[in-house]
Design an enzyme around this catalytic site. Structure first.
Site, PDB file in Angstrom:
ATOM      1  N   ASP A 143      27.446 -93.829 -13.500  1.00 19.35           N
ATOM      2  CA  ASP A 143      27.329 -95.193 -13.021  1.00 19.35           C
ATOM      3  C   ASP A 143      26.236 -95.313 -11.964  1.00 19.35           C
ATOM      4  O   ASP A 143      25.673 -94.317 -11.507  1.00 19.35           O
ATOM      5  CB  ASP A 143      28.665 -95.663 -12.427  1.00 19.35           C
ATOM      6  CG  ASP A 143      29.694 -95.952 -13.499  1.00 19.35           C
ATOM      7  OD1 ASP A 143      29.297 -96.265 -14.639  1.00 19.35           O
ATOM      8  OD2 ASP A 143      30.893 -95.862 -13.200  1.00 19.35           O
ATOM      9  N   TYR A 218      32.797 -82.397 -12.048  1.00 14.08           N
ATOM     10  CA  TYR A 218      32.360 -83.350 -11.024  1.00 14.08           C
ATOM     11  C   TYR A 218      32.630 -82.756  -9.643  1.00 14.08           C
ATOM     12  O   TYR A 218      33.609 -82.022  -9.436  1.00 14.08           O
ATOM     13  CB  TYR A 218      33.137 -84.660 -11.138  1.00 14.08           C
ATOM     14  CG  TYR A 218      32.519 -85.685 -12.055  1.00 14.08           C
ATOM     15  CD1 TYR A 218      31.426 -86.432 -11.650  1.00 14.08           C
ATOM     16  CD2 TYR A 218      33.046 -85.921 -13.316  1.00 14.08           C
ATOM     17  CE1 TYR A 218      30.863 -87.392 -12.474  1.00 14.08           C
ATOM     18  CE2 TYR A 218      32.497 -86.876 -14.158  1.00 14.08           C
ATOM     19  CZ  TYR A 218      31.397 -87.608 -13.725  1.00 14.08           C
ATOM     20  OH  TYR A 218      30.840 -88.545 -14.543  1.00 14.08           O
TER      21      TYR A 218
END
Length: 432
Positions: A143, A218
């Protein structure tokens, strides 16, 4: 260098100032234009000009590219119709500018963009038009503001070798002993400084960067402050395993109906210290590894963990949110910031990617580029610290009163969202 101090730019998009323009008189501008025209004429006489490559002289090869980027100034990874400031747009421009892919394979469908879908596993890529011809795929999508260390894309490019893994056609101009193109070096010459290609690997023609990924990792960075790390670790441990994470994501009912994902590992560690306003502050890192992640899943997880670390929620709130019989839909809560989020790795079995290739010279160039970015960040941090100290700002802020998640308003359940969406489509179709 100005006054013995190196001055850093936060972006390369700076434009000349009005003062610079005023210092150039019309005569100078006219002379420059005339000289430019003469250079163009000389190049034309020598047969130079716009560089065009005969694709038939080069081989075609399927490769994977490993990308690293600082996402703060970009509108996310995936190409979008309303902006060109995406990682993918800059990557495609670089591939075409270096003639690694043919810009002649134009298609009106190339502007097609992805829907929400999964944030980390690439989403539902509309592989139409020239992207199909390039065999393009991506292992993840990020994003706006999110950075990456190892985001992988697959693509078919021109090559200078006659055989080897991924070679599907041999060009007429390729010699027996020609060396392969140094893909990271070629791309990094034309990519924005915040985007680097850190490696490449030959892959089979059937390679798909999304579906062949073994797992994704992540990392999320934050200052410890008054957070209770042990409580956060206790809460995070409950995430490991296969669960329905619909209460830990932004639900995309158009493209996703299965919200079960598997978290393989959770870690929370202190990785360093910084001095802020005269106080030593610990820097922490949460690492999440999983097969795939839902839209905003990591940021939702971090938002909950911060509530637990602040002692606003108990660690077992994670189990409560994962239990759909007790919490059938997502309570209202704000996402954690996107800026400290890093897509650290997209990992593949050795049968797909045996090793990432990047020579030491290019590695040193990439490291130097990141060091410049790091120094620029330090300079900006020092500036903001000075501003805060001037105002007498405290290192701690008063937190607003907390409403327990169990007592907050909830979103509609998935089934109701699907019904509402179907109703809207019916009304829109009737109007049309």
């Amino acid at each position: 260098v100005h006054g013995g101090v190196r001055v850093f730019r936060m972006t390369d998009n700076a434009t000349p100032t009005n003062n610079t323009k005023r210092n150039r008189n019309p005569q100078e501008e006219g002379d420059e234009q005339q000289a430019k025209q003469q250079r163009m004429t000389r190049n034309e006489r020598k047969g130079k000009g716009v560089r065009k490559l005969d694709p038939n002289r080069y081989s075609q090869r399927h490769i994977a590219l490993r990308l690293s980027f600082i996402g703060g100034t970009f509108q996310g990874f995936a190409a979008q119709q309303h902006t060109q400031n995406t990682i993918e747009h800059h990557l495609m421009c670089a591939l075409k500018k270096t003639c690694l892919i043919s810009s002649s394979e134009e298609s009106e469908e190339d502007g097609a963009v992805d829907s929400g879908a999964d944030e980390s596993d690439g989403g539902d890529v509309k592989m139409s038009g020239r992207r199909k011809k390039w065999s393009y795929s991506r292992g993840a999508r990020t994003d706006k503001g999110v950075s990456a260390m190892g985001l992988v894309v697959g693509v078919r490019v021109r090559s200078k070798v006659r055989d080897g893994k991924g070679v599907v056609s041999v060009g007429s101009g390729v010699g027996e002993n020609d060396e392969e193109i140094n893909f990271p070096q070629v791309l990094n010459r034309v990519l924005p400084p915040e985007i680097r290609c850190v490696g490449w690997a030959p892959v089979e023609p059937s390679f798909n960067a999304r579906f062949d990924a073994a797992h994704r990792t992540y990392k999320y960075f934050f200052c410890r402050g008054n957070l209770n790390l042990e409580r956060m670790r206790e809460a995070g441990a409950q995430l490991v395993g296969s669960h329905d994470f619909r209460n830990f994501c932004k639900m995309d009912v158009v493209n996703v109906s299965n919200f079960t994902r598997t978290i393989l590992a959770f870690e929370l560690n202190v990785i360093g210290h910084v001095r802020m306003n005269g106080v030593d502050v610990e820097i922490c890192e949460v690492q999440l590894q999983g097969h795939a992640f839902l839209w905003h899943q990591v940021r939702c997880i971090m938002a909950i963990l911060f509530m637990v670390g602040e002692c606003a929620e108990e660690p077992d709130v994670v189990s409560y949110l994962l239990d759909l019989s007790r919490c059938p839909s997502k309570p209202s809560y704000a996402l954690a910031s996107e800026l400290p989020l890093l897509l650290y790795d997209c990992a593949y079995d050795t049968k797909h990617v045996s090793e990432w290739i990047c020579d030491q010279v290019e590695r040193d160039r990439i490291a130097a580029a990141w060091n410049l970015q790091l120094q620029a960040t330090w300079v900006q941090a020092a500036m903001v610290t000075c501003m805060a100290q001037t105002l007498g700002a405290s290192t701690t802020s008063k937190q607003p009163s907390h409403v327990p998640l169990s007592k907050r308003p909830r979103e509609n359940v998935y089934e109701d969202k699907v019904k509402n969406l179907s109703g809207k489509k019916t009304i829109k179709a009737a109007k049309a």
